[in-house]
Design a protein around this motif. Structure first.
Motif, mmCIF file in Angstrom:
data_model
loop_
_atom_site.group_PDB
_atom_site.id
_atom_site.type_symbol
_atom_site.label_atom_id
_atom_site.label_comp_id
_atom_site.label_asym_id
_atom_site.label_seq_id
_atom_site.Cartn_x
_atom_site.Cartn_y
_atom_site.Cartn_z
ATOM 1 N N GLU A 245 -23.732 35.641 -47.988
ATOM 2 C CA GLU A 245 -23.110 34.325 -47.902
ATOM 3 C C GLU A 245 -22.666 34.027 -46.475
ATOM 4 O O GLU A 245 -22.812 32.898 -45.982
ATOM 5 C CB GLU A 245 -21.928 34.244 -48.881
ATOM 6 C CG GLU A 245 -21.417 32.825 -49.052
ATOM 7 C CD GLU A 245 -20.419 32.687 -50.193
ATOM 8 O OE1 GLU A 245 -20.539 33.427 -51.193
ATOM 9 O OE2 GLU A 245 -19.516 31.840 -50.084
ATOM 10 N N GLY A 246 -22.151 35.047 -45.802
ATOM 11 C CA GLY A 246 -21.751 34.877 -44.403
ATOM 12 C C GLY A 246 -22.942 34.543 -43.523
ATOM 13 O O GLY A 246 -22.869 33.667 -42.643
ATOM 14 N N ASP A 247 -24.038 35.240 -43.740
ATOM 15 C CA ASP A 247 -25.243 34.964 -42.940
ATOM 16 C C ASP A 247 -25.734 33.536 -43.151
ATOM 17 O O ASP A 247 -26.095 32.834 -42.196
ATOM 18 C CB ASP A 247 -26.368 35.940 -43.337
ATOM 19 C CG ASP A 247 -26.047 37.373 -42.904
ATOM 20 O OD1 ASP A 247 -25.123 37.550 -42.073
ATOM 21 O OD2 ASP A 247 -26.709 38.303 -43.405
ATOM 22 N N LEU A 248 -25.754 33.125 -44.420
ATOM 23 C CA LEU A 248 -26.223 31.772 -44.739
ATOM 24 C C LEU A 248 -25.357 30.732 -44.018
ATOM 25 O O LEU A 248 -25.851 29.791 -43.409
ATOM 26 C CB LEU A 248 -26.161 31.550 -46.258
ATOM 27 C CG LEU A 248 -27.179 32.347 -47.081
ATOM 28 C CD1 LEU A 248 -26.780 32.377 -48.555
ATOM 29 C CD2 LEU A 248 -28.567 31.733 -46.934
ATOM 30 N N ARG A 249 -24.057 30.947 -44.103
ATOM 31 C CA ARG A 249 -23.083 30.027 -43.488
ATOM 32 C C ARG A 249 -23.303 29.963 -41.974
ATOM 33 O O ARG A 249 -23.284 28.889 -41.377
ATOM 34 C CB ARG A 249 -21.688 30.584 -43.831
ATOM 35 C CG ARG A 249 -20.553 29.700 -43.553
ATOM 36 C CD ARG A 249 -20.028 28.973 -44.807
ATOM 37 N NE ARG A 249 -19.720 27.621 -44.389
ATOM 38 C CZ ARG A 249 -19.918 26.553 -45.133
ATOM 39 N NH1 ARG A 249 -20.350 26.678 -46.366
ATOM 40 N NH2 ARG A 249 -19.664 25.352 -44.657
ATOM 41 N N LYS A 250 -23.528 31.148 -41.363
ATOM 42 C CA LYS A 250 -23.709 31.187 -39.913
ATOM 43 C C LYS A 250 -24.919 30.350 -39.511
ATOM 44 O O LYS A 250 -24.881 29.607 -38.521
ATOM 45 C CB LYS A 250 -23.889 32.646 -39.452
ATOM 46 C CG LYS A 250 -24.033 32.795 -37.934
ATOM 47 C CD LYS A 250 -24.038 34.254 -37.501
ATOM 48 C CE LYS A 250 -25.333 34.987 -37.898
ATOM 49 N NZ LYS A 250 -26.514 34.600 -37.122
ATOM 50 N N HIS A 251 -25.999 30.463 -40.286
ATOM 51 C CA HIS A 251 -27.200 29.688 -39.948
ATOM 52 C C HIS A 251 -26.898 28.188 -39.916
ATOM 53 O O HIS A 251 -27.228 27.499 -38.960
ATOM 54 C CB HIS A 251 -28.314 29.926 -40.983
ATOM 55 C CG HIS A 251 -28.760 31.362 -41.078
ATOM 56 N ND1 HIS A 251 -28.883 32.189 -39.979
ATOM 57 C CD2 HIS A 251 -29.144 32.130 -42.152
ATOM 58 C CE1 HIS A 251 -29.293 33.391 -40.371
ATOM 59 N NE2 HIS A 251 -29.461 33.380 -41.682
#
Lengths: 454, 454, 454
Positions: free
Chosen positions: B5-11
């Motif tokens: 979820e963190g990775d998705l948000r960062k993108h």
């Protein structure tokens, strides 16, 4: 009690005490009884014979089986009820601790007063079945267990009754007869099959060859299929018969194909009787339709039952006894079978010999003389049924197709086809024997009168 | 917040400020970011190149765009929000009367506080988008409009990521990335596609080749199709991805064919999740499925979304911002995609090697030893599932067909097929790689745990 | 009263008093009247001619028929109402006992005040039809019966009107005109058919050849089919017309095929008008569709009615008179027919000439210039209709298929196809005449304005 109902009852009463299994003397005695009623060819397949993916097992001989307390009191005795012994139990005669014994006991905690029926044909083990209350009362530290059985090279027995017909196709009727003292499953079906064979035998002519198989479940069907691949290919219609004596209305389980003619015949008959909701889809579990409907054979074989397997509390217990089976249910099962068979006999494709415009029915006496008046009732079919038959006899519709499309009774459609055939306005699609037999429905009606569904 | 979820948000947070269009630097910067996450081949198609019925347009370069009052006050500024400028606006620098200007303003009277997103790629015009309340406040008689853009011969950019598989067929995943600062449409799908590619990249083997396209909408899909007619012909399954981050449950829009395998996989997965009512028929409007499903190509490509285009008030407005997109929705979209892909990986046609009668499962340890007792639960599949797989593996049913016909979970059917394959009772319909991967569902389960649907 | 409604009314009023039958002067006079309205070829088929399974009967000539009391009082007189005489009554002149007479009387006890209509074309008998109350009042012991008729070798008459079209296929419209003074059945259909032929005649071009048959029921259709097997083979669409003037909404009875194009056209038109529930399946009873849909011909011919035969109390009685038939019902029937015909004229298969990807509609002026804004209404079709037509014009869908699949009005689909054809994006599937005629729907609309359904 009517003649047929009395006959049916006598069959199950005579056969009930016998301890049948998938091989052995009880099975052989049962077949011998059937052979006393109808023409039956007996077959014996030796132990060890490879049949499809299987092998004929050793023959199981049982002389007795008892659990006794160490002080000699009989606790469980096969002589009291042949369900007590796990089928194919190996011989044993030793003292067994209560805890070891418990792993070999089968009972039903939720039905504490009945004995379950259990088998271990291919498992090299032993066991006893008993009521749960009796099991709870076995509080000794150890018991003497005596199982006087043998597993010996012998043979698997089955019986076959073929009533030959005019067309090459066959109608298979398969009945398992490997269950010991269980009345509905499957003495009821044995009894109904005997009477069905007798009825068909008396007919002056049959369209199909009717082949009755009285076989042990699974291994018997597999043995027959292994030896009869050509006959299997000739099966045009087929029914596995089971549980035909309990009070539930008839149930039909479709063949794997789902829309084979037998599926349509059975559905039609059940729907006409108001039981259209009891037509079930194929499931690869149940009785020997599992074998006939395996993908390599994929035969058009469905299953006629009243209560399906596993859906009634008496199923595979000592409660499936003579008082559970009802005479009126067995006669209704017989009548239902005859209605299905009459459909299979009469359903055919006819060709309108005068397909361009309507033929002039009036000059053939098939039409009301005064136009505009409503149909005079009273005849076996109305004018609209006659017109439907003429309109749809184009080689793409059978009589059942027409009855269902026109929402007319099959009997009226068949009668109209007969009248049109006599007038030269219909011919059979294929040259062959005369297919319509008015007497057939008379037989059915007789059977039906004797067995009103309650 | 979980790792994924963190990775998705960062993108989406990194990409949000960039002003993308169907050509130009913002699009190129976006592709470069994606190339930093997954292996991506960059393509540039020169302006003027004919592609199918179209031509690659000039590249649009935007440096700024302002509406000022004649006394120099800034009224609307592209620097504040890149939605303010109608995409592909031509350059301009002059005083414009309020009434002339009004014909070039776009606002939403029913949503007076949000800025709409509008484009005029092929129209040789200019315009500004602004909130309706700001528009009403513009009461001067004239304004100075400065649009510092160029339309120059350049190129259209797109990115392609291919993860090769064992079979010749391809699984196309197409993501448009031409929208400026809109978070759900379509940064959410870009982010999910990046993480999906990463997950698939880590798998030891893949059945299909997964081809991800990051392209400008319409013209990008057309440019790819024009240059890749052979690859298009290899597409066995495909999904257009869009709007994967809003709070609505997933939605699947069928391919033009309507009953392609991808349609069945996506419908099955959505139905299992209780969203069978969110499977929509094909409509030739929406996203790039319009191109893939044009009648000449007619590819088996559906569209996975959460809220469909045009059905939520934030759609194509400044309200489609970072706070509108939810992390749990994006992880659920990823999990849904993996379930669909796992179906596409595992679904295949197997052949019963022992189709005549049932094989003797007992001697292979696949059947309960004591007949009559009920199925012991706890295994990954029950006996009935095993029998269904044997019965229907006739070359005319895939595992999904069997699961749906038998009303058994696909995972149980696949597990039963695996067990039967190991026992030698099933063989793949076509010789080829081992198709069933138990680890696949483990990956799915992990993703699922991280993203419970609320 | 509008022009068309007045014309329709005039036709039925002029024809009502004539005593028609399946042969004879009344039929001939009726055809002569029709020939005064539209180009009509008259045919005479001699008595005794074999036609299919039938033979043309003798011609029936009727000069008068009376029942008198023995003291000379007139009790029933054909001169009062031509329904009084059973059609095809043989001559008679003698005293008949009341009880013998009773076997030759026809009345309706449940509708005691109306005279029934009865026929005995092929029965060599005689009879009278009268109200039940009059019958009950006939209490004398005997009556003198005088029937002044002849049955002589003559001919069967029918009329044919062919309006030629550009394609080889024909559209058959068949109207029975053998009923005496019955207004709805079938003067209403004769009147509507005259006006339909006039309307079609005025069109500058027709796709199909329209062939109107004005024939005696059953024997006329059989005579025409016998003589026109080739023309029958050219029938692409057809309608039997009957009972088009009663107050019920239109009813369509499908052809035997059930899914012929005419079935889809008529169902579509009735459904659009909110009468989808009045589309009935084929039944081999009713009007001359019985002959056209006999299995040898199996023509795509349905039947358009308002109230179906036998479903209204006035049916085949003296109550089916001029006051029963309504002008607005006849004009609505005409409008309904024109809508069905316009569908048959316009429905065709077109091919997208640019099927790979969407064609660039913008540069052809077929697409909104500003992306993201909603469709401007006001045009004859919306963008989505345009895209549906492009997407489905693949040679496997006709325009009606597209309209039904896309749930768009057929008129919008046809207009979109016209626009795409003008833009060079569609071509007809088969080279041939221009098929779409914008003026056709204008004619329909005009007819519709004149006849609002109440």
């Amino acid at each position: 009690m009517s003649g047929i109902e009395g006959d049916l009852r006598k069959h199950i009463e005579t056969l009930f005490p016998i301890c049948r299994s998938i091989t052995g003397q009880g099975l052989r005695d049962t077949l011998r009884y059937i052979a006393g009623q109808i023409p039956l060819t007996m077959h014996e397949v030796p132990s060890g014979t490879p049949v499809l993916d299987w092998e004929i097992p050793k023959e199981w001989i049982v002389r007795g089986a008892v659990i006794r307390s160490l002080d000699g009191r009989t606790v469980v005795d096969f002589a009291d009820n042949n369900l007590h012994l796990l089928q194919y139990s190996i011989p044993l005669d030793r003292v067994v601790s209560r805890s070891e014994l418990d792993r070999h006991l089968h009972s039903l905690p939720e039905q504490p007063e009945v004995i379950p029926y259990r088998t271990a044909y291919y498992a090299d083990t032993w066991g006893f079945c008993l009521s749960h209350s009796d099991r709870l009362a076995m509080t000794d530290a150890a018991y003497r267990v005596t199982i006087d059985t043998s597993l010996v090279p012998g043979s698997l027995s089955y019986g076959e009754c073929a009533l030959h017909g005019q067309e090459p196709g066959e109608f298979l009727l398969s009945v398992h007869c490997c269950h010991p003292s269980l009345a509905n499953d499957n003495l009821s079906a044995i009894a109904v099959a005997i009477e069905l064979a007798r009825t068909l035998q008396q007919r002056p002519a049959r369209r199909w060859t009717y082949r009755f198989l009285f076989i042990p479940g699974t291994i018997g069907a597999i043995a027959w299929l292994a030896a009869n691949r050509d006959a299997a290919r000739r099966v045009s219609h087929g029914l596995v018969l089971s549980c035909l004596g309990d009070p539930a209305p008839p149930t039909y389980k479709r063949s794997r194909r789902g829309d084979a003619p037998i599926d349509r015949y059975a559905s039609h008959v059940l729907s006409e009787a108001g039981h259209g909701d009891r037509v079930l889809g194929f499931v690869p579990y149940g009785y020997d339709e599992r074998q006939y409907c395996s993908p390599g054979f994929d035969l058009p074989v469905g299953c006629l039952m009243r209560s399906p397997n596993g859906t009634f509390p008496e199923y595979h217990t000592s409660a499936d006894n003579l008082s559970f089976v009802r005479g009126d249910a067995m006669t209704d099962s017989l009548a239902t079978l005859l209605r299905i068979i009459d459909l299979a006999e009469a359903d055919a494709s006819w060709i309108n010999t005068c397909p361009y415009g309507e033929p002039q029915l009036g000059r053939r006496g098939l039409y009301s003389k005064i136009g505009g008046a409503s149909d005079g009732g009273g005849s076996r079919f109305d004018t609209l049924t006659l017109l439907w038959v003429l309109n749809l006899c184009d080689g793409r519709h059978t009589l059942l197709d027409i009855a269902e499309h026109a929402a007319k009774p099959f009997s009226a459609v068949a009668a109209a086809a007969r009248a049109l055939h006599e007038a030269g306005l219909l011919r059979p699609e294929r040259p062959g024997p005369e297919l319509l037999r008015p007497d057939a429905s008379a037989v059915t009606a007789a059977a039906r009168d004797e067995s009103p569904v309650p």
